[in-house]
Scaffold this active site. Structure first.
Site, PDB file in Angstrom:
ATOM      1  N   ARG A   1       1.435  10.050  -4.498  1.00  0.00           N
ATOM      2  CA  ARG A   1       2.477   9.017  -4.623  1.00  0.00           C
ATOM      3  C   ARG A   1       2.085   8.062  -5.744  1.00  0.00           C
ATOM      4  O   ARG A   1       1.392   7.084  -5.521  1.00  0.00           O
ATOM      5  CB  ARG A   1       2.618   8.275  -3.297  1.00  0.00           C
ATOM      6  CG  ARG A   1       3.672   7.174  -3.299  1.00  0.00           C
ATOM      7  CD  ARG A   1       3.766   6.568  -1.902  1.00  0.00           C
ATOM      8  NE  ARG A   1       4.738   5.496  -1.825  1.00  0.00           N
ATOM      9  CZ  ARG A   1       4.483   4.234  -2.147  1.00  0.00           C
ATOM     10  NH1 ARG A   1       3.292   3.875  -2.566  1.00  0.00           N
ATOM     11  NH2 ARG A   1       5.433   3.311  -2.038  1.00  0.00           N
TER      12      ARG A   1
ATOM     13  N   SER B   1      11.854   9.664   4.489  1.00  0.00           N
ATOM     14  CA  SER B   1      11.529   8.368   5.096  1.00  0.00           C
ATOM     15  C   SER B   1      12.757   7.805   5.779  1.00  0.00           C
ATOM     16  O   SER B   1      13.829   7.714   5.162  1.00  0.00           O
ATOM     17  CB  SER B   1      11.093   7.365   4.024  1.00  0.00           C
ATOM     18  OG  SER B   1       9.877   7.754   3.462  1.00  0.00           O
TER      19      SER B   1
ATOM     20  N   LYS C   1       2.845  -1.396   0.192  1.00  0.00           N
ATOM     21  CA  LYS C   1       4.157  -1.129  -0.397  1.00  0.00           C
ATOM     22  C   LYS C   1       4.834  -2.466  -0.660  1.00  0.00           C
ATOM     23  O   LYS C   1       5.083  -3.242   0.267  1.00  0.00           O
ATOM     24  CB  LYS C   1       4.986  -0.279   0.572  1.00  0.00           C
ATOM     25  CG  LYS C   1       6.327   0.182   0.026  1.00  0.00           C
ATOM     26  CD  LYS C   1       6.960   1.130   1.047  1.00  0.00           C
ATOM     27  CE  LYS C   1       8.454   1.183   0.946  1.00  0.00           C
ATOM     28  NZ  LYS C   1       8.962   2.201   0.079  1.00  0.00           N
TER      29      LYS C   1
HETATM   30  N1  3NM Z   1       5.982   3.684   2.982  1.00  0.00           N
HETATM   31  P1  3NM Z   1      -0.758   1.618   4.189  1.00  0.00           P
HETATM   32  S1  3NM Z   1       5.019   1.749   4.296  1.00  0.00           S
HETATM   33  C1  3NM Z   1       4.228   4.253   1.354  1.00  0.00           C
HETATM   34  O1  3NM Z   1       7.780   1.949   5.499  1.00  0.00           O
HETATM   35  C2  3NM Z   1       4.742   3.455   2.466  1.00  0.00           C
HETATM   36  O2  3NM Z   1       8.334   3.753   4.461  1.00  0.00           O
HETATM   37  C3  3NM Z   1       6.270   2.833   3.974  1.00  0.00           C
HETATM   38  O3  3NM Z   1       0.376   2.080   3.181  1.00  0.00           O
HETATM   39  C4  3NM Z   1       7.556   2.836   4.696  1.00  0.00           C
HETATM   40  O4  3NM Z   1      -1.174   2.803   4.969  1.00  0.00           O
HETATM   41  C5  3NM Z   1       4.056   2.419   3.090  1.00  0.00           C
HETATM   42  O5  3NM Z   1      -1.859   1.132   3.288  1.00  0.00           O
HETATM   43  C6  3NM Z   1       2.684   1.933   2.751  1.00  0.00           C
HETATM   44  O6  3NM Z   1      -0.176   0.530   5.031  1.00  0.00           O
HETATM   45  C7  3NM Z   1       1.619   2.554   3.600  1.00  0.00           C
END
Ligand code: 3NM
Length: 216
Positions: free
Chosen positions: A40, A112, A141
């Site tokens: 990503r 998603s 994010k």
């Molecule tokens: N998508 P971490 S939250 C890439 O809500 C991503 O769809 C999200 O990173 C969504 O594991 C997110 O460091 C970030 O929290 C995930």
């Protein structure tokens, strides 16, 4: 699709490693037992196109060494040309039905979703699995929405969503098991591994935590 592959789903781009070499971080994560990887390359500090392709190729090869599926985020052309095992798309991208038309049939398609409506739509469009989030607050994010929590997953299951699900957002070893207990098939995460002092150990701890949970 083998839903086992979603158990410990690591996501990373070059801007998630705190300056460390992404290949090295991925190598360690693979040694620690991740079951799937998503490339990503997105957000602040993301690589320009040519560098992105170079890194994508290297990370794909690394996953192949460990026989772990390599998924590409958003970029359908890259997924096809790198012969990725799958593509992961968001609500802003083309619908899964359209993406499916372009991709080889062996390719897994993840979508998603946050809401029941989005989940039903993704299922109707032919998604193979759903990423549900953010589960908890996350700094990774930039445009993350309000957390849906464990209830977000429980609700999807109660509403009859049977597709494989991974939770995403703010997940680490302290809360990973709850996600599966709530009805997910696995967890997807970035910083809990990519920014860990020792990514291999972080992945191993997560894996053993998840191996000890009986899911649905
Ligand atoms: N998508 P971490 S939250 C890439 O809500 C991503 O769809 C999200 O990173 C969504 O594991 C997110 O460091 C970030 O929290 C995930």
């Amino acid at each position: 699709m083998e839903k086992q592959m979603l158990k410990l789903y690591f996501i990373m781009g070059s801007n998630n490693t705190g300056g460390r070499e992404p290949e090295q971080v991925l190598q360690e994560a693979l040694q620690g037992g991740i079951t799937c990887f998503q490339f990503r390359e997105k957000g602040k500090g993301a690589l320009p196109e040519e560098e992105k392709w170079k890194l994508g190729r290297k990370l794909k090869a690394k996953c192949a060494e460990f026989h772990v599926p390599f998924i590409v985020n958003d970029d359908v052309d890259m997924a096809i040309r790198l012969e990725a095992d799958g593509i992961h798309i968001g609500q802003e991208d083309d619908p899964a039905s359209k993406v499916k038309e372009r991709c080889p049939s062996r390719m897994v398609i993840g979508v998603s979703v946050r809401t029941i409506e989005e989940a039903h739509q993704a299922a109707a469009d032919g998604a193979d699995y759903l990423g549900v989030g953010p589960m908890f607050a996350t700094d990774t994010k930039e445009d993350a929405k309000a957390p849906v929590g464990l209830e977000g997953i429980r609700r999807l299951r109660a509403e009859g969503i049977t597709l494989p699900i991974v939770g995403i957002g703010g997940i680490d070893v302290s809360n990973a098991a709850e996600i599966v207990e709530a009805g997910a098939d696995g967890v997807s995460l970035i910083s809990a591994i990519s920014l860990a002092d020792a990514p291999e150990e972080a992945a191993r701890n997560l894996r053993s935590r998840l191996d000890g949970v009986s899911g649905r």
